[in-house]
Write a protein that holds these residues in place. Structure first.
Motif, PDB file in Angstrom:
ATOM      1  N   MET A 139      80.494 -12.639 -31.379  1.00  0.00           N
ATOM      2  CA  MET A 139      81.193 -11.374 -31.340  1.00  0.00           C
ATOM      3  C   MET A 139      81.741 -11.185 -29.824  1.00  0.00           C
ATOM      4  SD  MET A 139      79.226  -7.311 -31.203  1.00  0.00           S
ATOM      5  CE  MET A 139      78.754  -7.610 -32.913  1.00  0.00           C
ATOM      6  N   SER A 159      82.899  -9.087 -26.653  1.00  0.00           N
ATOM      7  CA  SER A 159      82.253  -7.934 -25.887  1.00  0.00           C
ATOM      8  C   SER A 159      83.598  -7.362 -24.856  1.00  0.00           C
ATOM      9  CB  SER A 159      81.222  -8.023 -24.872  1.00  0.00           C
ATOM     10  OG  SER A 159      81.453  -8.912 -24.097  1.00  0.00           O
ATOM     11  N   VAL A 166      76.459   1.700 -36.125  1.00  0.00           N
ATOM     12  CA  VAL A 166      77.048   0.335 -35.565  1.00  0.00           C
ATOM     13  C   VAL A 166      78.035   0.886 -34.558  1.00  0.00           C
ATOM     14  CG1 VAL A 166      78.407  -1.450 -36.318  1.00  0.00           C
ATOM     15  CG2 VAL A 166      76.562  -0.854 -37.996  1.00  0.00           C
ATOM     16  N   SER A 210      81.280  -0.539 -32.502  1.00  0.00           N
ATOM     17  CA  SER A 210      82.241  -1.844 -32.030  1.00  0.00           C
ATOM     18  C   SER A 210      83.482  -1.362 -31.512  1.00  0.00           C
ATOM     19  CB  SER A 210      82.616  -2.519 -33.308  1.00  0.00           C
ATOM     20  OG  SER A 210      83.506  -1.605 -34.449  1.00  0.00           O
ATOM     21  N   ALA A 259      87.268  -3.639 -30.096  1.00  0.00           N
ATOM     22  CA  ALA A 259      88.207  -4.604 -30.038  1.00  0.00           C
ATOM     23  C   ALA A 259      89.638  -4.279 -29.724  1.00  0.00           C
ATOM     24  CB  ALA A 259      88.051  -5.119 -31.456  1.00  0.00           C
ATOM     25  N   CYS A 316      87.783   1.727 -31.032  1.00  0.00           N
ATOM     26  CA  CYS A 316      86.437   1.758 -30.971  1.00  0.00           C
ATOM     27  C   CYS A 316      85.912   2.561 -32.193  1.00  0.00           C
ATOM     28  CB  CYS A 316      86.133   2.537 -29.905  1.00  0.00           C
ATOM     29  SG  CYS A 316      86.349   2.099 -28.238  1.00  0.00           S
TER      30      CYS A 316
END
Length: 134
Positions: free
Chosen positions: A1, A3, A37, A39, A41, A49
């Protein structure tokens, strides 16, 4: 994953994340331990987000209304009805967009929001430069 680290003025992004995380926990289903959850990217020219949960969900017919000031879909749950309006305002102040996805009651909810990247891989939050570090 992968970060992503964000460096800069923490008050506005903090308000966005805290409000969405608090909502995920506040609107969880009472019979289950909540799952949230988070996340982030880089996609094309934005940082995307997402904060999702397996909570009570939002009927798709209300997706546009949840960001309106003083909109309170469930009168039985405590709150002022300003949280998501402030989140939207903060996201849009920085050139981003926010939207919600949920398949309906008891199907969970995910809030997605973006911040635009500059050509040098940074973006601006609260008047300060923010570096995205993979």
């Amino acid at each position: 994953m992968e970060s992503i680290s964000i460096i800069g003025d923490r008050s506005r992004p903090q308000e966005i994340f805290l409000n969405l995380l608090e909502n995920s926990l506040k609107f969880c289903r009472s019979e289950a331990a909540p799952t949230v959850v988070v996340s982030a990217a880089c996609h094309d020219e934005v940082v995307l987000c997402s904060i999702g949960d397996d909570g009570i969900g939002i009927d798709p017919s209300y997706h546009d209304r949840v960001f309106e000031l003083f909109e309170h879909l469930d009168k039985g749950i405590e709150g002022t009805g300003v949280g998501l309006a402030l989140v939207k305002r903060n996201v849009e102040l920085h050139g981003g967009k926010i939207w919600v996805s949920s398949e309906g009651t008891d199907r969970g909810t995910t809030f997605h929001f973006t911040f635009p990247l500059r050509s040098d891989g940074e973006f601006d939050i609260g008047g300060q430069m923010v570096a995205v570090v993979p």
